[in-house]
Write a protein that holds these residues in place. Structure first.
Motif, PDB file in Angstrom:
ATOM      1  N   TYR A  33       0.842  -1.189   0.000  1.00 54.79           N
ATOM      2  CA  TYR A  33       0.000   0.000   0.000  1.00 54.79           C
ATOM      3  C   TYR A  33       0.881   1.244   0.000  1.00 54.79           C
ATOM      4  O   TYR A  33       2.080   1.189   0.250  1.00 54.79           O
ATOM      5  CB  TYR A  33      -0.983  -0.016   1.186  1.00 54.79           C
ATOM      6  CG  TYR A  33      -0.341  -0.159   2.539  1.00 54.79           C
ATOM      7  CD1 TYR A  33       0.040   0.951   3.266  1.00 54.79           C
ATOM      8  CD2 TYR A  33      -0.115  -1.416   3.093  1.00 54.79           C
ATOM      9  CE1 TYR A  33       0.637   0.822   4.509  1.00 54.79           C
ATOM     10  CE2 TYR A  33       0.464  -1.556   4.330  1.00 54.79           C
ATOM     11  CZ  TYR A  33       0.846  -0.436   5.025  1.00 54.79           C
ATOM     12  OH  TYR A  33       1.443  -0.559   6.251  1.00 54.79           O
ATOM     13  N   THR A  34       0.289   2.382  -0.261  1.00 50.29           N
ATOM     14  CA  THR A  34       1.055   3.612  -0.460  1.00 50.29           C
ATOM     15  C   THR A  34       1.565   4.231   0.837  1.00 50.29           C
ATOM     16  O   THR A  34       0.997   4.032   1.912  1.00 50.29           O
ATOM     17  CB  THR A  34       0.193   4.672  -1.168  1.00 50.29           C
ATOM     18  OG1 THR A  34      -0.926   4.984  -0.333  1.00 50.29           O
ATOM     19  CG2 THR A  34      -0.257   4.208  -2.539  1.00 50.29           C
ATOM     20  N   GLY A  35       2.593   5.020   0.693  1.00 45.52           N
ATOM     21  CA  GLY A  35       3.134   5.775   1.818  1.00 45.52           C
ATOM     22  C   GLY A  35       2.154   6.797   2.347  1.00 45.52           C
ATOM     23  O   GLY A  35       2.102   7.047   3.557  1.00 45.52           O
ATOM     24  N   VAL A  36       1.361   7.393   1.475  1.00 49.86           N
ATOM     25  CA  VAL A  36       0.405   8.391   1.932  1.00 49.86           C
ATOM     26  C   VAL A  36      -0.675   7.739   2.811  1.00 49.86           C
ATOM     27  O   VAL A  36      -1.107   8.320   3.804  1.00 49.86           O
ATOM     28  CB  VAL A  36      -0.198   9.196   0.751  1.00 49.86           C
ATOM     29  CG1 VAL A  36      -1.153   8.373  -0.079  1.00 49.86           C
ATOM     30  CG2 VAL A  36      -0.868  10.455   1.221  1.00 49.86           C
ATOM     31  N   LEU A  37      -1.070   6.513   2.495  1.00 47.76           N
ATOM     32  CA  LEU A  37      -2.003   5.810   3.376  1.00 47.76           C
ATOM     33  C   LEU A  37      -1.318   5.472   4.694  1.00 47.76           C
ATOM     34  O   LEU A  37      -1.914   5.614   5.769  1.00 47.76           O
ATOM     35  CB  LEU A  37      -2.545   4.542   2.708  1.00 47.76           C
ATOM     36  CG  LEU A  37      -3.556   3.750   3.544  1.00 47.76           C
ATOM     37  CD1 LEU A  37      -4.759   4.604   3.938  1.00 47.76           C
ATOM     38  CD2 LEU A  37      -4.010   2.510   2.790  1.00 47.76           C
ATOM     39  N   LYS A  38      -0.070   5.071   4.649  1.00 53.57           N
ATOM     40  CA  LYS A  38       0.687   4.775   5.879  1.00 53.57           C
ATOM     41  C   LYS A  38       0.784   6.011   6.766  1.00 53.57           C
ATOM     42  O   LYS A  38       0.614   5.923   7.992  1.00 53.57           O
ATOM     43  CB  LYS A  38       2.090   4.263   5.525  1.00 53.57           C
ATOM     44  CG  LYS A  38       2.977   3.983   6.735  1.00 53.57           C
ATOM     45  CD  LYS A  38       2.494   2.800   7.546  1.00 53.57           C
ATOM     46  CE  LYS A  38       3.550   2.298   8.509  1.00 53.57           C
ATOM     47  NZ  LYS A  38       3.456   2.843   9.833  1.00 53.57           N
TER      48      LYS A  38
END
Length: 167
Positions: free
Chosen positions: A77-82
């Motif tokens: 999953y993306t860094g922005v979601l993290k």
């Protein structure tokens, strides 16, 4: 029942956001109450105390059902979601939230990513995840039956879980 979609795509208004909204609607028979396009939170995600981020976190934490959607980037999953998920307290930040991990990708190679990568983080934050995650091909999710098939199979389970969590 409060329904929320969280889309963690670096591109605003993405297919990820669309797929998450379609899934939430298929699962519940109605449009989500809130849609959070995480990229719109901007630089507030990089620290603590941003008002818009805090409001988004509160909206998610108070929801009954949340679809967490991400494209597959570098096999996860993306860094922005993290960055967004890092705003929640470990163990109980998503307590009483029924979560559905959803990921989109270009091919079937990462079909297990929602369950192997995103679901454990949601559980670590306290979410209940009674159904498997859903992986969609970003080129066909609007024309195939994957969302409808998933909703037919898992919406009764998710509905029962939201009633249980609310009790």
């Amino acid at each position: 029942m409060s329904i929320v979609v969280v889309a963690g795509n670096p591109k605003p208004g993405s297919r990820t956001l669309d797929a998450g909204t379609r899934l939430a609607t298929a699962l519940t028979g109605r449009e989500p109450d809130h849609v959070i396009d995480v990229i719109d939170l901007g630089a507030g995600l990089l620290g603590w105390g941003d008002e818009d981020v805090a409001a988004a976190v509160s909206t998610v934490a108070e929801a009954d059902l949340v679809v967490f959607a991400s494209p597959t980037f570098k096999a996860t999953y993306t860094g922005v979601l993290k960055l967004f998920l890092d705003q929640f307290a470990t163990g109980d930040g998503l307590r009483d939230v029924v979560a559905v991990p959803l990921m989109l990708g270009a091919g079937p190679a990462h079909a297990l990513a929602p369950d192997l990568l995103l679901k454990p983080v949601l559980v670590e934050l306290g979410a209940t995840t009674p159904a498997p995650g859903l992986y969609l091909l970003d080129s066909t999710y609007t024309t195939d039956t994957a969302i409808a098939d998933y909703a037919e199979r898992w919406s009764p389970v998710l509905a029962a879980a939201t009633r249980t969590e609310a009790a």
